[in-house]
Scaffold this active site. Sequence first.
Site, PDB file in Angstrom:
ATOM      1  N   THR B 139       0.824  -1.208   0.000  1.00  0.00           N
ATOM      2  CA  THR B 139       0.000   0.000   0.000  1.00  0.00           C
ATOM      3  C   THR B 139       0.864   1.266   0.000  1.00  0.00           C
ATOM      4  O   THR B 139       1.879   1.338   0.677  1.00  0.00           O
ATOM      5  CB  THR B 139      -0.908  -0.004   1.240  1.00  0.00           C
ATOM      6  OG1 THR B 139      -1.717  -1.172   1.188  1.00  0.00           O
ATOM      7  CG2 THR B 139      -1.801   1.221   1.309  1.00  0.00           C
ATOM      8  N   GLY B 178       2.854  -2.897   8.662  1.00  0.00           N
ATOM      9  CA  GLY B 178       3.069  -3.140  10.085  1.00  0.00           C
ATOM     10  C   GLY B 178       4.524  -3.474  10.355  1.00  0.00           C
ATOM     11  O   GLY B 178       5.152  -4.219   9.600  1.00  0.00           O
ATOM     12  N   GLU B 421      -6.807  -6.006   3.332  1.00  0.00           N
ATOM     13  CA  GLU B 421      -6.919  -7.234   2.525  1.00  0.00           C
ATOM     14  C   GLU B 421      -8.112  -7.168   1.565  1.00  0.00           C
ATOM     15  O   GLU B 421      -8.757  -8.169   1.284  1.00  0.00           O
ATOM     16  CB  GLU B 421      -7.035  -8.476   3.423  1.00  0.00           C
ATOM     17  CG  GLU B 421      -5.987  -8.603   4.516  1.00  0.00           C
ATOM     18  CD  GLU B 421      -4.556  -8.668   3.990  1.00  0.00           C
ATOM     19  OE1 GLU B 421      -4.374  -8.925   2.779  1.00  0.00           O
ATOM     20  OE2 GLU B 421      -3.622  -8.432   4.767  1.00  0.00           O
TER      21      GLU B 421
END
EC number: 1.3.3.6
Lengths: 661, 661
Positions: B139, B178, B421
């Site tokens: 992303t 993350g 997702e």
Amino acid sequence: MNPDLRKERAAASFNPELLTHVLDGSREKTRRRREIENLIMNDPDFQHEDLNFLARSERYEVAVRKSANMVKKLREYGIADPDEILWFKKLHLVNFVEPVSLNYSMFITTLLNQGTTAQQEKWLLPSKGLQIIGTYAQTEMGHGTHLRGLETTATYDPNTQEFILNSPTVTSIKWWPGGLGKTSNHAIVLAQLITKGKSYGLHAFIVPIREMGTHKPLPGITVGDIGPKFGYDEMDNGYLKMDNYRIPRENMLMKHAQVKPDGTYMKPLSNKLTYGTMVFVRSFLVGEAARALSKACTIAIRYSAVRHQSEIKSGEPEPQILDFQTQQYKLFPLLANAYAFQFVGAYMKETYHRINEGIGQGDLRELPELHALSAGLKAFTSWTTNAAIEACRMACGGHGYSHCSGLPNIYVTFTPTCTFEGENTVMMLQTARFLMKSYDQVHSGKLVCGTVSYLNGLPSQRIQPQQVAVWPTVVDIDSPDSLTEAYKLRAARLVEIAAKNLQTEVIHSKSKEVAWNLTSVDLVRASEAHCHYVVVKLFAEKLPKIQDKSIQNVLRNLFLLYSLCGISQKAGDFLQGSIMTEFQITQVDQRIKKLLTVIRPDAVALVDAFDFKDLTLGSVLGRYDGNVYENLFEWAKQSPLNKTEVHKSYYKYLKPLHSKL
Amino acid sequence: MNPDLRKERAAASFNPELLTHVLDGSREKTRRRREIENLIMNDPDFQHEDLNFLARSERYEVAVRKSANMVKKLREYGIADPDEILWFKKLHLVNFVEPVSLNYSMFITTLLNQGTTAQQEKWLLPSKGLQIIGTYAQTEMGHGTHLRGLETTATYDPNTQEFILNSPTVTSIKWWPGGLGKTSNHAIVLAQLITKGKSYGLHAFIVPIREMGTHKPLPGITVGDIGPKFGYDEMDNGYLKMDNYRIPRENMLMKHAQVKPDGTYMKPLSNKLTYGTMVFVRSFLVGEAARALSKACTIAIRYSAVRHQSEIKSGEPEPQILDFQTQQYKLFPLLANAYAFQFVGAYMKETYHRINEGIGQGDLRELPELHALSAGLKAFTSWTTNAAIEACRMACGGHGYSHCSGLPNIYVTFTPTCTFEGENTVMMLQTARFLMKSYDQVHSGKLVCGTVSYLNGLPSQRIQPQQVAVWPTVVDIDSPDSLTEAYKLRAARLVEIAAKNLQTEVIHSKSKEVAWNLTSVDLVRASEAHCHYVVVKLFAEKLPKIQDKSIQNVLRNLFLLYSLCGISQKAGDFLQGSIMTEFQITQVDQRIKKLLTVIRPDAVALVDAFDFKDLTLGSVLGRYDGNVYENLFEWAKQSPLNKTEVHKSYYKYLKPLHSKL
């Protein structure tokens, strides 16, 4: 200005400034509001730090500093009008709360409503000057909505002319009052009054909790913070435990009920007047719901105009996400909702002031309906707004989850509204009680007036719940009047079903109370339908009052979208009882899709008209100007985790793992 | 044990232990899960501190320590089975996330799926041992769902046999991964591959971002934390900007596509295989939704059994709030929902493994349906769960807003599931694409199979959307088969309406793409109805497989409640097309109220059967044992604001105001 937003603004069919005047009430009110807001925006003493980057203790600290600064500035600028204070506070606080707010909203208000002249003389000035910092302690750890269940006692001792306050159990500990944990030195405590061995129910007492000057908790007082919450990080919501804690007799608020020096209890002239404050607070919360929803819509719609993503036609540049029908379908009904609630909020405010004047002259006739209406609308608007803010947040995709969007803070600050000042389901059931009473009146041959007057038209001698309310009707889905009529029929039908089911349960149940409980799902549904009708009705009534044709036109489209989406979502309610036909419901769904494309060019102007300052929104995504992504990058760099380039955690915990391979 | 909970458990109609075996899959699986969980509960090395009281930087620090400890312990205990690791992690993390999780879930997984044998040999062992700490960077700040829009480039330089990575714009900065902000030293970066002047689309590259040993960002790399979010406080979601950053050719993952040393591009044999990982992740998320919802229900139902409030009959003791019909109506449908999703989650897991085996043997036939189903069900279950967690939280009244309830953390940790997702609306539209394709197949005379086989039964030559799908049918609202049939007819009708509307738009619109956009609201609605049908169907099919009659009986009641509530909420869908009559809908509403009282005595046992350890719930309100209010008081005392008895803010900011009176 952002080029996408510039383009959007140029394409609007109306001048948002005129709509802002409508929302504020007049051109003059808009001017004055902006004047007040500019005081803050141009004052270097207001440091607008972003609380998102601070730990809770730091946030509390900053909030106290801001509170103090605000009090100073309000004095300095001589702002005293409640509306103007509100504008000032709203811009100043930016979706956050302040530890001393209950001193003004609850402590002083209760003093004014329930204190004698002598009590007001003693306490008012120091609390206005924050020498006395007060809060309002009603809720206990084990008791909220049900006031009779509160356990705190105030037992009168005629020998010393004191009340002895006690928190006899863990569940009786006062829990939640804002500003109680660290900030306040006094609290108005609600306790069960006991004198001459008899209990007289809840009464209010002024209780010193911290020593003046040193701010240390007084002997017999255990006080502290109740711990972290979903939001309200800056607020020291607190607990208070009292052990044989004595206060002078004069600290009981005695405007209505009294305890004489010998312990004789004098009951109040009327219980009804305590209604007033609750009605005011709930009416105010309707406006707050409108405001929170308007903010969320502003952010989500501006961002959707700026965000380009995915593709409609293969190979072409990424469109604004506001061009996707699914995005429009998520956001425009919420925008219409925000406008609906703005008008309901304004109506509730007017109505409260009108009826309050009546009360001042001894006229209590309209109070029961206003009570029922404010309870139901508080629940209806807060539930809707609660879900809508989250829908706006999720419509911003991943960035909605970041505090950069401002939306998580709007949500966590708003969501307690569904619970406080009367839990929403309980509120709906209060409205239902009024509806059932009105229904019974009609059935006993009397006419009812106000928002429930539609019950007068109910055919009476029906037996089967499923056969009720078959009105022959043709709904014109382009007519505000006709749509309002459809909502009215739905409300009438659901009120009648609830009433019939209640009657049936009364026959089968052991008691009226059990029957009420076993019908409560129907009762809540009836109240919701009633409130929904009121909202639609008030919105429809607003339209002909708008002077400017272009404004009237866009509001009419929003009205249609609001009422048609309600029908689509609750299609079952409108099909049952033959209020609408299956064919009409299909038309409704088609019409909604058309309305989305009609509203599309005006969407950004419609949120601009709410006239939120960038500062009030507290949002990188909803900012009026600039490049949203550059702003976002600058914002992220402030993260405390970025303060250390190489993090000690790596050396301390992760690196040692390697050697053990 | 809490006396209210003891009473509830004694009154249950079934043994929850047997239901736990059903949920785990077998008695043996329950035994093994508990064995693993006990390792953590009895290990003094696991300090179970409450992260709620810490600032974000501290939470990150603790999370890294916990991660390291977990890796050590998994090695020590020799736990390697994916399910067992999951049990271990779930109990260990308690609604929180861990900074190194992407190393395992994404970095290693991608390496296994897309790396050559040589690449796996080089990278796998060090990343398993956390010497290499990897994350997955796809992303970008300006690009999420639409992969073709990603801007990061990897340009091949044959002179040095290196790729040059660039983030050419602000919007191209990698955003969200993350563990990227502080923890990772490597990232798998998705970038547009350019070689010999030509772009070949997205490919994956292993990119070192921090120096091994010193952990300092490498030259050409700008990396950091993206700032505070709604939740995921412990996670250093990060950003990554690359400026002419060179990596060796060997760092491109080349199992499928390849770039030869001279820059020649070799395309992969099949694109379909990249499906696999996404399908796996989404199938997994369905189970996660079930788990999050089960947790929320456990807390809200236990608390509702313990909380006494208000009154049903005047003068009697305050009843458990679980005895209020409105409370039952809030919670029991969600409990039924949790069970429904548990079975769907188990089904998706089985199906994924079955089809994945097929793929291993070259059988890709079932992949399109599984892809569509996992996309739709991920969206359907996560949207429902998202709203349901908040409903559970608000059903706990004021205390639900405190972190003591555990519910705010469950919510903020779960809610990103609606976005990541694959954003839910986009997912629903992917399912819709499959439904439209299947519909077209049926119309061209072919039969379709699997979950869409109901489309084979559609009468074909219809023109008006509002006339479609009139099946003569009698729904037996006590029969799981008949209710499943009703959901099937609703799905068939909404798929047909969407298809017809799409055809109409294609005729009127400039292009198929525009027509698709202008029908997308109908398409999403069709997908939702399809998914709802699948959930009802899977639940119904589970019932006859249950051996124990008492368990079968309670699950049957939950099934009825789940499917009847769905009908009541979407009554319009079932009335239209005459799937059900108005009389039947009235019966449904009455039957729901009856079911609430039937389920009431089993409610606590039904959440006990989920078998969450108190630790996993992370909730004071949901604790199995003890006095909830005493626990709450002890919990609150730990608040950091209580650490200083007299607060400096008072002296610093509030006291000075007094003198200025």
